[in-house]
Write an enzyme that holds these catalytic residues in place. Structure first.
Site, PDB file in Angstrom:
ATOM      1  N   HIS A  55       0.819  -1.204   0.000  1.00 21.16           N
ATOM      2  CA  HIS A  55       0.000   0.000   0.000  1.00 21.16           C
ATOM      3  C   HIS A  55       0.862   1.267   0.000  1.00 21.16           C
ATOM      4  O   HIS A  55       0.565   2.217  -0.704  1.00 21.16           O
ATOM      5  CB  HIS A  55      -0.894  -0.060   1.236  1.00 21.16           C
ATOM      6  CG  HIS A  55      -1.767   1.126   1.413  1.00 21.16           C
ATOM      7  ND1 HIS A  55      -2.750   1.439   0.508  1.00 21.16           N
ATOM      8  CD2 HIS A  55      -1.801   2.080   2.374  1.00 21.16           C
ATOM      9  CE1 HIS A  55      -3.370   2.542   0.914  1.00 21.16           C
ATOM     10  NE2 HIS A  55      -2.814   2.951   2.031  1.00 21.16           N
ATOM     11  N   HIS A 104     -10.352   3.438  -0.995  1.00 20.84           N
ATOM     12  CA  HIS A 104     -10.492   3.013   0.399  1.00 20.84           C
ATOM     13  C   HIS A 104     -11.351   1.758   0.409  1.00 20.84           C
ATOM     14  O   HIS A 104     -12.359   1.682   1.111  1.00 20.84           O
ATOM     15  CB  HIS A 104     -11.072   4.137   1.259  1.00 20.84           C
ATOM     16  CG  HIS A 104     -10.327   4.326   2.541  1.00 20.84           C
ATOM     17  ND1 HIS A 104     -10.930   4.636   3.729  1.00 20.84           N
ATOM     18  CD2 HIS A 104      -9.016   4.212   2.832  1.00 20.84           C
ATOM     19  CE1 HIS A 104     -10.018   4.738   4.681  1.00 20.84           C
ATOM     20  NE2 HIS A 104      -8.847   4.482   4.162  1.00 20.84           N
ATOM     21  N   GLU A 322      -3.325   5.299  12.483  1.00 20.34           N
ATOM     22  CA  GLU A 322      -3.906   5.966  11.323  1.00 20.34           C
ATOM     23  C   GLU A 322      -5.052   6.867  11.754  1.00 20.34           C
ATOM     24  O   GLU A 322      -5.995   7.088  11.005  1.00 20.34           O
ATOM     25  CB  GLU A 322      -4.355   4.928  10.299  1.00 20.34           C
ATOM     26  CG  GLU A 322      -3.178   4.120   9.793  1.00 20.34           C
ATOM     27  CD  GLU A 322      -3.481   3.278   8.565  1.00 20.34           C
ATOM     28  OE1 GLU A 322      -4.670   3.018   8.304  1.00 20.34           O
ATOM     29  OE2 GLU A 322      -2.527   2.888   7.883  1.00 20.34           O
TER      30      GLU A 322
END
Ligand code: ADP
Lengths: 594, 81, 222, 81
Positions: A55, A104, A322
């Site tokens: 990612h 997402h 995050e």
């Protein structure tokens, strides 16, 4: 609680570390050791593992994405290219526009509302980080069949999440897609695009230049969001006590983000930052290593200065968190007082957490103990690069040979029945049940949104300058021929700009694919990238940025290859746009092209 | 007639923007009692007669399936007279 | 004429409201939620948005902002005050107008072009319209259903204090199709749809919304 | 550390579309126990030590002024251990 420090790592070089659980391969772990000349501390391991993940590092896609730079035509319009948070193009009159799509997908499968909401929040911060005021969003979406239970589970939350977050930020939603297909069962795609505008002189970059400048963290406090994965580390360092439950789900607070936007724009307007980076995937690990390697090269961070929502977080977890709605800025000491004042005006939490240094060390301490000492470039940019095997899947030849007889309706009744049947399919039916949940009017500059083929917003009220954006992807074409599919999607998006009366200027993309470890998927990916790069070359359009989302598959079944292409165009006078509708009787109808 | 109450709260580790906003507003109005505020949902379910154990088990199931989102929320079920 | 436009944290349509004031020929003055100072304005607009995220209840937290104190005083003294969408919710929370705005009956945020009928042209915000005039302006809200008790509703009806009603299907479940109401004195108006998004047909469905802003300028000139 | 709970419910005469939607969804999922459902809010307020009567009186005030809208809602305050 045992804190793993650099000193301990040196003294105790052979401690076993859970690198595999963190997703690192044995050779990747070995190269970390080689870079550092010792085993990493658990905090360093955490940073490398997340920054070297697919990612963040693009390790499987990098070798292919290179073409976007190599094949590109030189474009005078390009002010900032690939590599920064988002590319920036010149649209004239001193204005610059930045735009980008991100995915997402996986978070939206786990928690549809929050996954979609934080997807919007993340891309908006990327745009803000460039120094721009975000002015519009779009949301290309993919779901399983409309009547599949999985679709019923995820769709309402995803739509509500995109709307809930975007509406609350005051960003008009000017377009998107809703497409249904079997292969997206268990793999909904949530792509979000944001456009922002600024003056040329306001462009900001992610670099921490100037030794002695301060590293400032502002926005929401740090919680345990999205660190499910690193809990393995926490449980090791916390010995067998085990960590508190750590949520894998990030929860968004759009109100905090709205305030963060206004606060940041005020800070930018007074030219108070040297460099800036938003905290997205990989949180502080990413922001500190990218800022440092983009600037003077070094940085000292006191991790205990990070304000926490959950005081039980370990240093590893703080580095990985995050938590949404956070930004990291580099500020000259002489400007910090004013910076803090503006944050106070907007009631935004702000802390100085470190400073820029010369040299090549990113040093992070925890209550005075050195827990990270790495060359920042090795974390941010020198991750592994894979040249994964590719192979054209067998189905390609099979479908090419297949002759499908589609019955062509001929009588008026047949034509009518066919049209009604088509119009009633979820993919072609009216989408206002979705778009009516999105604010398309806010900011008062929306010239086109649904049901037009492209969205258009005015950026100057006096001169009527505007920009148009369209996104397209046709996964069925891409399945049959990924090279042509990507080109066709690009051509369609560009046509959607041109038919509105705007001139295509730049391209962004979000490449949604299955597992890169499957040679067939990797071939689809490589072909799509080649097609997109060639298409852009032929059309003379630069690619300014994008995003790759791999591992969209359930078991061995990958989603259809879904390269979503976004094209941005400029229109000198929005009053001259050509809307999609026929707004009066008596107009002539022309068919252009062959 | 009895009332079954299902309380649904965000798990403690999950960010609660609403609770945070309330906690920030209270002191501005001169109220200083709160160390922290969390905001959740309360469902009042009316049933006929006294709830049977089977009924309560059903409510538990419904709370898990419909009234709460187990990924981010916890719930409790109880009877109120 | 100076029209104040208030910005709370989370307000979204403040710049749109200021633009509408300018289009109508007025001067727009920004008012900050944390300053208890009206800067000498002649009227105030509480614009739409999600002040304080619409957390708790829409408008519930902003209603206690420092700027609301002088606004409430001025409104009680007769100053024209318009609350649009979130601003309407703030007015209701501040009890400057009766009733409350609750969740849309379909439970979704709803954004569409809405036909309204102007039912009262005696307020400073509606005097440019003709009685019974139908207008088309955007509606966008999640909690726009106007609720009040029967007695209040009867009062609003008999005193002609419903200034605009939805035409056609009820979009959000408001009682008696109420889109906007005024206080007993007639100077404070709460309106759920967004006239500031309909000041020219380039960016809105019509230019019908401009009437609210030209009305107040006319009223202030006297 | 004690917890003060404030429950806020729409007044019975006020339409509750959320509760109605839940009541309609339950039978579709095979749950037949509910005669009616109302949905409200639950605030959990953390205070230091055992709440004093003065503190509780303050919470009552805050509940009336901020946490509920008396035009459409009722509230109750209680201590939970
Ligand atoms: N998820 C979405 N978000 C915002 N707008 C959307 C979304 N899906 C579709 N739209 C908009 O609705 C309109 C119709 O969409 P669609 O039926 O897909 O048309 P087309 O096939 O012409 O793109 C377009 O303006 C499109 O941008």
């Amino acid at each position: 609680m045992a804190l793993d420090t650099v000193a301990i790592a040196q003294a105790n070089p052979d401690a076993t570390q859970p690198f595999a659980e963190l997703g690192l391969k044995a050779d990747e772990y070995a190269s970390i050791k080689k870079i550092l000349g010792r085993r990493p501390t658990s905090s360093e391991l955490a940073m490398y593992s997340v920054m070297w993940s697919e990612h963040c590092s693009y390790k499987s896609s990098k070798v292919h994405l290179k073409q976007f730079g190599e094949k590109a035509v030189k474009s005078d319009a390009l002010l900032v290219g690939i590599g920064e948070n988002a590319g920036v193009v010149d649209v004239g009159q001193g204005y610059a526009v930045t735009f980008k799509i991100e995915s997402h997908n996986h978070p939206s499968f786990i928690e549809p509302y929050q996954g979609a909401a934080t997807g919007v929040g993340g891309i908006v911060r990327d745009i803000l980080t460039m120094g721009a005021r975000p002015i519009a969003i779009m949301d290309p979406l993919r779901f399983g069949p409309a009547d599949a239970p999985d679709t019923r589970r995820v769709l309402p939350g995803i739509i509500a999440g995109v709307g809930g977050y975007g509406n609350c930020l005051g960003l008009p939603n000017i377009g998107g897609e809703v497409v249904f297909d079997e292969t997206y069962i268990g793999n909904p795609l949530v792509n979000a695009l944001c456009v922002g505008v600024m003056k040329h002189s306001d462009i900001k970059l992610a670099k921490a230049a100037g030794a002695g400048n301060l590293v400032v963290l502002y926005g929401a406090k740090t919680g345990g969001d999205g660190i499910g994965g690193v809990s393995v580390l926490a449980s090791e360092t916390f010995e067998s006590k085990g960590p508190a439950k750590r949520p894998a789900v990030q929860v968004g607070d759009p109100f905090v983000e709205k305030v963060l936007i206004e606060c940041s724009l005020e800070i930018f307007a007074e030219d108070l930052v040297v460099g800036i980076q938003d905290l997205g995937g990989a949180g502080l690990s990413c922001a500190t290593s990218e800022l440092a390697s983009g600037g003077s090269g070094g940085m000292k961070v006191q991790l205990d200065k990070v304000p926490l929502r959950d005081p039980s977080l370990s240093p590893e977890e703080i580095l990985m968190s995050e938590s949404q709605e956070r930004m990291c800025a580099i500020v000259e000491p002489s400007k910090i007082a004013r910076f803090l004042e503006i944050c106070e005006k907007w009631d935004v939490t702000v802390n100085v957490i470190g400073e820029v240094t010369d040299g090549n060390h990113l040093e992070i301490t925890w209550n005075g103990e050195l827990i990270v000492d790495v060359p920042p470039r090795t974390v941010a940019h020198d991750g592994p690069v894979y040249n994964r095997p590719l192979a054209q899947p067998a189905y390609i030849d099979a479908v090419a040979k297949e002759v499908i007889k589609v019955p062509i309706p001929s009588t008026p009744d047949e034509i009518k029945a066919t049209i009604l049947k088509l119009a009633a399919t979820p993919n072609l039916a009216d989408k206002s049940w979705v778009t009516n949940q999105y604010d398309r009017y806010v900011q008062g500059n929306t010239i086109q949104s649904q049901p037009d083929d492209s969205g258009m917003v005015r950026i100057d009220e006096k001169t009527h300058l505007g920009v148009a954006v369209a996104t397209d992807a046709n996964a069925n074409w891409s399945y049959l021929n990924p090279y042509q599919g990507a080109k066709l999607a690009l051509a369609e998006a560009a046509r959607n700009i041109a038919t509105a009366g705007a001139k295509p200027l730049a391209v962004t993309n979000c490449l949604n694919f299955g597992s890169p470890e499957d040679p067939g998927v990797m071939w689809q990916f490589a072909e799509s990238v080649r097609g997109l790069a060639d298409g852009c070359l032929e059309m003379g359009l630069p690619i300014t940025g994008g995003n790759v989302s791999f591992y969209n598959q359930t078991g061995s079944v990958a989603i259809l290859p879904t390269p979503v292409i976004g094209v941005l165009g400029v229109i000198d006078d929005v009053r001259t746009r050509t809307p999609m509708s026929f707004d009066r009787a008596g107009l002539d109808l022309y068919l252009l092209g062959e | 007639m009895a009332k079954i109450v299902v309380d649904v709260m965000l798990k403690p580790e999950i960010l609660d923007p609403q609770g945070k906003a309330v906690a920030a507003a209270l002191p501005r109005l001169g109220f200083s009692f709160a160390k922290d505020v969390r905001q959740g949902k309360r469902f009042e379910i009316e049933v006929d007669g006294d709830p049977t154990p089977t009924q309560l088990a059903e409510v538990e199931k419904a709370a898990e399936k419909l009234l709460s989102n187990p990924v981010i929320e916890n719930f409790t079920v109880r009877v109120e007279k | 004429m100076k029209i104040g436009v208030v910005t709370f944290p989370g307000t979204l349509d403040d710049r749109d409201a200021a633009r509408a004031v300018r289009h109508a020929g007025g001067e727009a003055i920004s008012l900050w939620h944390n300053d208890a100072d009206l800067k000498g304005v002649d009227a105030v607009i509480l614009p739409g948005g999600f002040s304080y995220g619409d957390y708790l209840r829409c408008g519930a937290i902003s209603r206690f902002s420092p700027v609301m104190e002088p606004i409430i005083d001025a409104a009680n003294g007769g100053m024209p005050l318009l609350g649009i969408c979130n601003g309407f919710q703030v007015l209701a929370e501040a009890h400057l107008i009766p009733g409350a705005l609750t969740r849309n009956h379909e439970l979704h945020f709803l954004c569409h072009d809405q036909n309204l009928r102007i039912e009262n042209t005696n307020t400073p915000w509606t005097s440019s319209f003709a009685q019974g005039q139908e207008i088309l302006i955007p509606l966008k809200n999640g909690e726009g259903a106007y609720m009040c008790d029967d007695k209040t509703l009867a009062e609003l009806e008999s005193e002609g204090r419903i200034i605009a009603r939805y035409v056609g299907e009820n979009p959000n479940g408001s009682r008696n199709l109420i889109a906007g109401i005024t206080n007993a004195r007639g100077n404070v108006v709460g309106l759920m749809p967004h006239p500031e998004h309909a000041i020219d047909s380039l960016t809105g469905p019509s230019a019908d919304g401009l009437g609210f802003f030209t009305s107040v300028l006319k009223a202030l000139v006297g």
